[in-house]
Design a protein around this motif. Structure first.
Motif, short mmCIF file in Angstrom:
data_model
loop_
_atom_site.label_atom_id
_atom_site.label_comp_id
_atom_site.label_asym_id
_atom_site.label_seq_id
_atom_site.Cartn_x
_atom_site.Cartn_y
_atom_site.Cartn_z
N ASN A 172 39.64 31.61 39.18
CA ASN A 172 38.83 31.84 37.54
C ASN A 172 37.91 32.89 38.03
O ASN A 172 37.02 32.49 38.81
N THR A 217 34.79 33.78 42.29
CA THR A 217 35.99 33.10 42.14
C THR A 217 35.85 31.52 42.67
O THR A 217 34.93 31.28 43.34
N ASP A 244 43.49 36.84 38.22
CA ASP A 244 42.78 36.67 36.85
C ASP A 244 42.14 38.08 36.69
O ASP A 244 41.93 38.70 37.62
#
Length: 583
Positions: free
Chosen positions: A239, A259, A307
């Motif tokens: 993420n 992250t 991501d």
């Protein structure tokens, strides 16, 4: 007897291996980046040093860590050597095999880059030592077998026979007893443990056993980490969180990136920045001026999950602004009080005419310069500002107030900042009081010729006039005061100004006497007073002549007016050699 060649104190780490041959990613880690400038983390890869030395193996946080092989290829003391084994924090640590270029070989335990623990050292000449090591030296119990068949079984300290030991010669004769620093001291019956039971008999052996247990614990944790990484790969993605600071005037801004996992790769606009175990990055960049800058970010964790984010950074173009020094009368070299008087007039606020910006401030500030730079006593200064400067008050100042204070030895100073207007024939000049009416100028304005006559009638020693006013018929803002006004030209004729008169005017006859919001004064008035602070004293002799002041005004007033796309050239009527400040 021969002595051991000591292992070099080098850097690197790893765990669990096959000895003698190059390892081939036994823990199946992902490959490291091909760019050596990137940080290697939780990966398997090759790194070639600038001198040619090469390492192939496991990495963690940019350090050799785990299992790997190091080749000494460059020109150094260790050229041709090779190590296959475990590393920790960039040092040999754990089990490993070190093969020397001369044929020597050590197989055993390492700690912080040195032989430490149980090991076997085989010499190219045929000698062999099997036993305990500490900090790169034989230390503890061991057996040294010589190429000719002789053998020593016993204790060592710091690489030398020390303690109990038995030396068996080639002919079978034995020397049993106590040894110290490699020398036989005395005969004694010794009681050595069995060669293979590895029973610790001193503190050093206890330390070695403890370190072995620590190494086993590290291996166990390493295996647990592998399992946790595998579980995380299937249950958790990466993420990417990005924040950005507002660009400075220079365009500098900072990207803060986080992250939620161990990050193997981060790319910004295609540029690889490497991995980080905590997934935290701070990157400084410069935004392009006058446009939006898009930044493309891609992050990957150690399992291949990724991501992406795109952010936009905006940077406005900021115009450079010069910071001007405030007028500061304290900077003036104060002159002694003199036989002098001054009439100071400043009019900004007009009833029907455009405002003369900052003219009232020009007059108020010049009051202090008259005292400090010109030596005029406060009680000999007439200050008329805005509503106090109506036509009647101006006329009274010159016709009644001035004559009552002037003798033949008196110097007179006149400062005027406000609107001026040429007479219809262009041969004269009006000073415009606050209630001046453009339709009745001849009745509501004050003629400069009348003031000039009053000054001459007072018969002072000298008169100096400072006029921050236009002769072009336009206001400081550029607006026309009266339609069809013809510019007036001041001429240095005896009929107009006697030799004892000096006149500084702010501009040529067809130019505008401008004000400046940056200076918060009329441009001419500001630099006149700045010059009196000492800036106009070109030769630094403590005196400012009329010529020095005029040169200073021409340079600085002209440059400042040019910043607002105007031309303004101050005029001087008078003797350039006369001293204005610093008599």
């Amino acid at each position: 007897m021969t002595t051991m060649r000591l292992l070099p104190i080098f850097s690197l780490i790893f765990s669990c291996l096959a000895y003698g041959q190059e390892l081939n990613n036994p823990n199946k880690l992902p490959p490291c980046p091909t760019d050596q400038n990137q940080k290697f983390h939780n990966c398997w890869g090759k790194y070639v040093h600038s001198d040619g030395d090469k390492y192939v193996g496991e990495w963690k946080d940019g350090n050799k860590h785990g299992q790997g092989t190091f080749y000494w290829i460059g020109d150094s003391l260790w050229k041709g050597d090779k190590y296959v084994g475990e590393y920790r924090n960039d040092k040999k640590h754990g089990q490993g095999t070190y093969t020397f270029a001369n044929g020597d070989k050590y197989v055993g335990e390492f700690k912080s880059g040195e032989n430490h623990g149980q090991g076997t050292y085989t010499f190219a000449i045929g000698d062999k030592y099997v036993g305990e090591f500490k900090s790169g030296e034989k230390h503890g119990q061991g057996t040294y077998t010589y190429a000719d068949g002789a053998k020593y079984v016993g204790e060592y300290k710091d690489g030398k026979k020390n303690g109990q030991g038995i030396f068996t010669y080639v002919n079978g004769r034995q020397q049993e007893g106590i040894w110290e620093s490699g020398n036989f001291i005395r005969e004694a019956k010794v009681n050595l443990p069995a060669p293979n039971n590895n029973i610790a008999t001193n503190t050093d052996r206890t330390d070695i056993d403890r370190e072995r247990q620590q190494l086993a614990e590290e291996r166990r944790r390493f295996e647990e980490e592998k399992q946790q990484r595998h579980q995380a790969k299937t249950s958790q993605g990466i993420n990417l969180k990005v924040s950005v600071t507002t660009p400075t005037n220079d365009g500098d801004y900072t990207l803060s990136i986080e992250t939620n996992v161990d990050t193997a790769s981060l790319k910004i606009d295609g540029e690889e920045l490497g991995g980080k175990s905590d997934g935290r990055y701070k990157i400084n960049r410069v935004a392009r001026a006058g446009q939006d800058t898009k930044v493309y970010i891609i992050a990957k964790d150690v399992y291949g999950n990724s991501d992406t984010k795109t952010i936009t950074v905006s940077r406005a173009i900021t115009e450079s602004k010069v910071v001007y020094k405030r007028l500061n009368p304290v900077q003036v070299k104060r002159q002694p009080n003199r036989d002098a008087v001054a009439i100071i007039i400043g009019i900004s606020n007009y009833k029907t005419l455009p405002k003369a910006d900052f003219a009232n401030d020009d007059a108020r500030v010049f009051y202090d310069y008259a005292i400090r730079a010109l030596g005029v006593k406060p009680e000999n200064i007439k200050l008329l500002v805005d509503s106090d400067a109506e036509d009647v008050e101006i006329i009274k100042a010159f016709k009644t107030w001035l004559p009552s204070r002037v003798k033949s030895t008196t110097d007179v100073y006149v400062f005027y900042s406000g609107h001026g207007l040429p007479t219809q024939d262009g041969q004269g000049l009006y000073l415009l009081p606050p209630r001046a009416d453009r339709d009745f100028i001849s009745r509501t304005a004050v003629q400069f010729q009348e003031i000039n006559a009053d000054l001459q009638a007072a018969k002072p020693k000298s008169v100096t006039i400072f006029m921050d006013s236009c002769y072009s018929g336009r206001a400081r803002s550029g607006e026309t005061l009266v339609a069809n006004a013809r510019p007036v030209t001041l001429k240095a004729e005896k009929t107009l100004f006697p030799d004892s008169f000096t006149v500084f005017s702010a501009s040529q006859n067809d130019q505008i006497s401008s004000s400046s919001p940056d200076l918060k004064h009329g441009i001419f008035s500001y630099y006149l007073m700045k010059g009196m602070e000492g800036d106009a004293d070109t030769n630094k002799d403590g005196k400012i002549t009329l010529g020095e002041m005029q040169a200073y005004l021409l340079e600085n007033v002209g440059r400042q007016a040019g910043m607002v796309d105007r031309k303004q050239e101050p005029q001087l009527i008078g003797d350039v050699g006369r001293v204005l400040v610093g008599k």
